[in-house]
Structure formats: structure tokens, C-alpha cells
Design an enzyme around this catalytic site. Structure first.
Site, PDB file in Angstrom:
ATOM      1  N   ASP A 106      53.688 -56.746  10.584  1.00 39.56           N
ATOM      2  CA  ASP A 106      54.254 -57.829   9.798  1.00 39.56           C
ATOM      3  C   ASP A 106      55.767 -57.595   9.669  1.00 39.56           C
ATOM      4  OD1 ASP A 106      53.525 -60.194   7.826  1.00 39.56           O
ATOM      5  OD2 ASP A 106      54.709 -58.827   6.610  1.00 39.56           O
ATOM      6  N   HIS A 301      45.389 -61.465  10.475  1.00 36.13           N
ATOM      7  CA  HIS A 301      46.735 -60.915  10.362  1.00 36.13           C
ATOM      8  C   HIS A 301      46.767 -59.414  10.117  1.00 36.13           C
ATOM      9  CE1 HIS A 301      51.014 -60.939   9.472  1.00 36.13           C
ATOM     10  NE2 HIS A 301      50.791 -60.349   8.309  1.00 36.13           N
TER      11      HIS A 301
END
Length: 336
Positions: A106, A301
Site C-alpha cells: 500500500d 488489498h
């Protein structure tokens, strides 16, 4: 300098331009820095630390400035990208090393890629999870985000306004985090896109309710929420509030590739991967040292937590290619 065994993780504080950084290290061998994203902490790498240590690496998971037990400078511009690069260099020096491999997820992926770009003398390889590398340059970021979403507001723009997201999150940190993690995980994703905010609404309005993804236990959530309940959210959110400053700071690197050996792993259901498909296609020019790129079908994610065994395998295979074959200090050459 004494190093940790492959068995026990060690918490420590080291000096940095931020003041201090908290990190957790495990194992001996080539240094691998693990950089988390939003809204997490070193704990995002709890499955990777023992696996990398057992494979013969000195794995170090850092609380990025603004998170956990690391320092939280008050100034918004203290969270610009070049400050975070300087923090990573300080960690390498504090650990008595001259170079390191970076692994980021991320925001951590963007921090890792920029660190490799700006300081190739220190960072000899980089693995990016979830967020592809895009070279600096192009239009001003705030202008791009403002155009996204049409009648709705893109989450980055929502986060960029000081105090606004804090007012949503901080009255119920645990509940907000649970919803955010569920919204971006493969097995709990909602039908509507959680990255956009209806005018006058809240980001959490589209989060799943009373559902945790399979990778997140109540005890895990307690750890993650406990850090933010203690620190507040401003340090973490200030990263989003510096994207235009980064654009200016990195102007000399506009369009520049990261040339060190690299790895990319994305989730097939992760918006970070699908939105930036063009960036992945550009890797022959932007990541000429890329040795492998993987898209994990059916994964969201939070790759290293949703698929820890698979991520560990891919990282260790890549690290052996980058660092050469290494063996744990407490095992012989037959160890696998």
C-alpha cells in the site's frame, strides 16, 4: 552489533529524523525492511517476520512515522515522501548495515519505490505489494483526485482535508477499522465501491457491517485498533496531505525508472491493481529490473494477510534470486 535469533522477534526504538522509529526485527542475514500501509502498523507483517527469519534473512518491520510507537511530528509537511525516505536510511544505519532490500505494501510500496529511486546506494532491491510503481511527474495529484468520482468524492480528496476524516474515524476507531478492512478484503467486499464518498456522506457508509474478513481475528483487530486509539489518526492521514508537496519535491525524478531488481504482487480484486493496470503494463520501461510480477486471483488489498503462505513463498523465492542462496544461522544448507 548483536542481532536477533530466528526464533524471537525483538522490539526496539532507533533514532531517525522523525525523532524515533519503532521496529520489530527477527532473524539474521541480509537486511529486509518491511513497510506497512494505511491504516496499519508493523503488525501487518506478523506472518512474514518468522517466515523470512527462518529462510535466513534479518526481517525488520517498521512503524512508519506517525504510526504506533514511532514519533508523530506535529507539522503536516513532516510527512512528505522525502522525510520518509530519510527515515528508511536512518533505520539501515541504526541497524549497523550499509544496504537493505525493501518490501512495501500500500503506501509502504510507494515509500519503498521512492526510497529505491532516490537512494539506490542504500536500497538494492524493492518488492511492491498492491500498489504499482508510477514514476513521479504528470499532473498535480490533487487536481487528478478532484476530477475522480463525478458526483461523488474520491477517498484521497476526503482524507486530504485536515480534521475531516479524523472526525469520522476517531469516535469509533475499532468499528471504522473493521469496516475498512472488510471493505477491501476479497471475502467481505461490498457491492458498492467503498473508495468514494457521497456528497455530504461518510466513507464508512459503504463499509460492510458486523463482518470481519477471514484473515482478521478479534484479537488482531484489538491490536490494530489499540494503536490508533492511543495515537489518533492524524499522523497516518498526513501522508495523504503531502502528495502535492511530493510532486514538487520529486520534480527532478519525473519519469525516472527504478532500476534495481524488483518484484510486484497485486490482488486480482484490489482496486489499487485494477485502476493502475496501465502502470503495470509500463513496467518494462519503469521497472527494468523487474524479475517477476504476480496477480493473485480472488485476492483483495491486504495481500500479505489474506494470503500469507503464498506471499511468503513468493517473497522468499525472489529474495533468494536477489540476495543469493542464504541459510539460517541455526540450520545447515539442507534447510528449505
Amino acid at each position: 552489533m548483536p542481532q536477533t535469533s530466528a526464533v524471537d522477534p525483538t522490539h526496539r526504538l532507533v533514532p531517525s529524523p522523525a525523532g524515533r522509529l519503532h521496529l520489530v526485527e527477527q532473524g539474521d542475514g541480509p537486511l529486509v525492511l518491511l513497510l506497512h500501509g494505511f491504516p496499519e502498523s508493523w503488525y501487518a507483517w506478523r506472518h512474514q517476520l518468522p517466515a523470512l527469519a527462518a529462510a535466513g534473512y534479518r526481517a525488520v518491520a517498521v512503524d512508519v512515522r506517525g504510526y504506533g510507537r514511532s514519533s508523530r511530528p506535529a507539522e503536516v509537511d513532516a510527512y512528505r515522501m522525502l522525510e520518509l525516505v530519510a527515515d528508511n536510511v536512518a533505520v539501515v544505519e541504526a541497524l549497523g548495515e550499509r544496504s537493505a532490500v525493501l518490501v512495501g505494501h500500500d503506501w509502504g510500496a510507494t515509500i519503498a519505490a521512492t526510497s529505491a529511486l532516490v537512494r539506490p546506494d542504500v536500497f538494492r532491491a524493492v518488492a511492491l505489494l498492491s500498489v504499482p510503481y508510477t514514476p513521479p511527474g504528470g499532473p498535480r495529484p490533487s487536481e487528478v483526485f478532484a476530477r475522480m468520482g463525478g458526483e461523488e468524492e474520491f477517498y484521497v480528496s476526503y482524507f486530504q482535508e485536515p480534521g475531516r476524516a479524523e472526525a469520522e474515524i476517531e469516535p469509533d476507531v475499532r468499528g471504522w477499522l473493521a469496516g475498512f478492512y472488510a471493505a477491501l478484503s476479497a471475502d467481505t467486499m461490498p457491492g458498492s465501491d467503498p473508495h468514494f464518498v457521497a456528497r455530504g456522506g461518510r466513507l464508512r457508509d459503504r463499509f460492510p457491517v458486523d463482518r470481519l474478513p477471514h484473515w482478521l481475528s478479534e484479537a488482531d483487530l484489538d491490536v490494530l485498533a489499540g494503536e490508533f486509539e492511543r495515537t489518533g489518526m492524524t499522523g497516518a492521514l498526513n501522508r495523504y496531505r503531502n502528495m502535492d508537496r511530493d510532486w514538487q519535491d520529486l520534480a527532478d525524478f519525473a519519469g525516472a525508472p527504478v532500476t534495481q531488481p524488483s518484484l510486484f504482487i497485486g490482488g486480482g480484486l484490489d482496486a489499487s491493481t485494477t485502476w493502475l493496470a496501465d502502470a503495470i503494463e509500463a513496467y518494462p520501461a519503469t521497472l527494468p529490473g523487474l524479475t517477476a510480477s504476480h496477480i493473485l486471483d480472488g485476492c483483495g488489498h491486504f495481500l500479505q494477510q489474506e494470503r500469507p503462505a503464498e506471499i511468503n513463498r513468493l517473497l522468499i523465492e525472489w529474495l533468494r534470486n536477489v540476495c543469493g542462496q542464504v541459510y539460517p544461522s541455526n540450520a545447515g544448507p539442507s534447510a528449505t
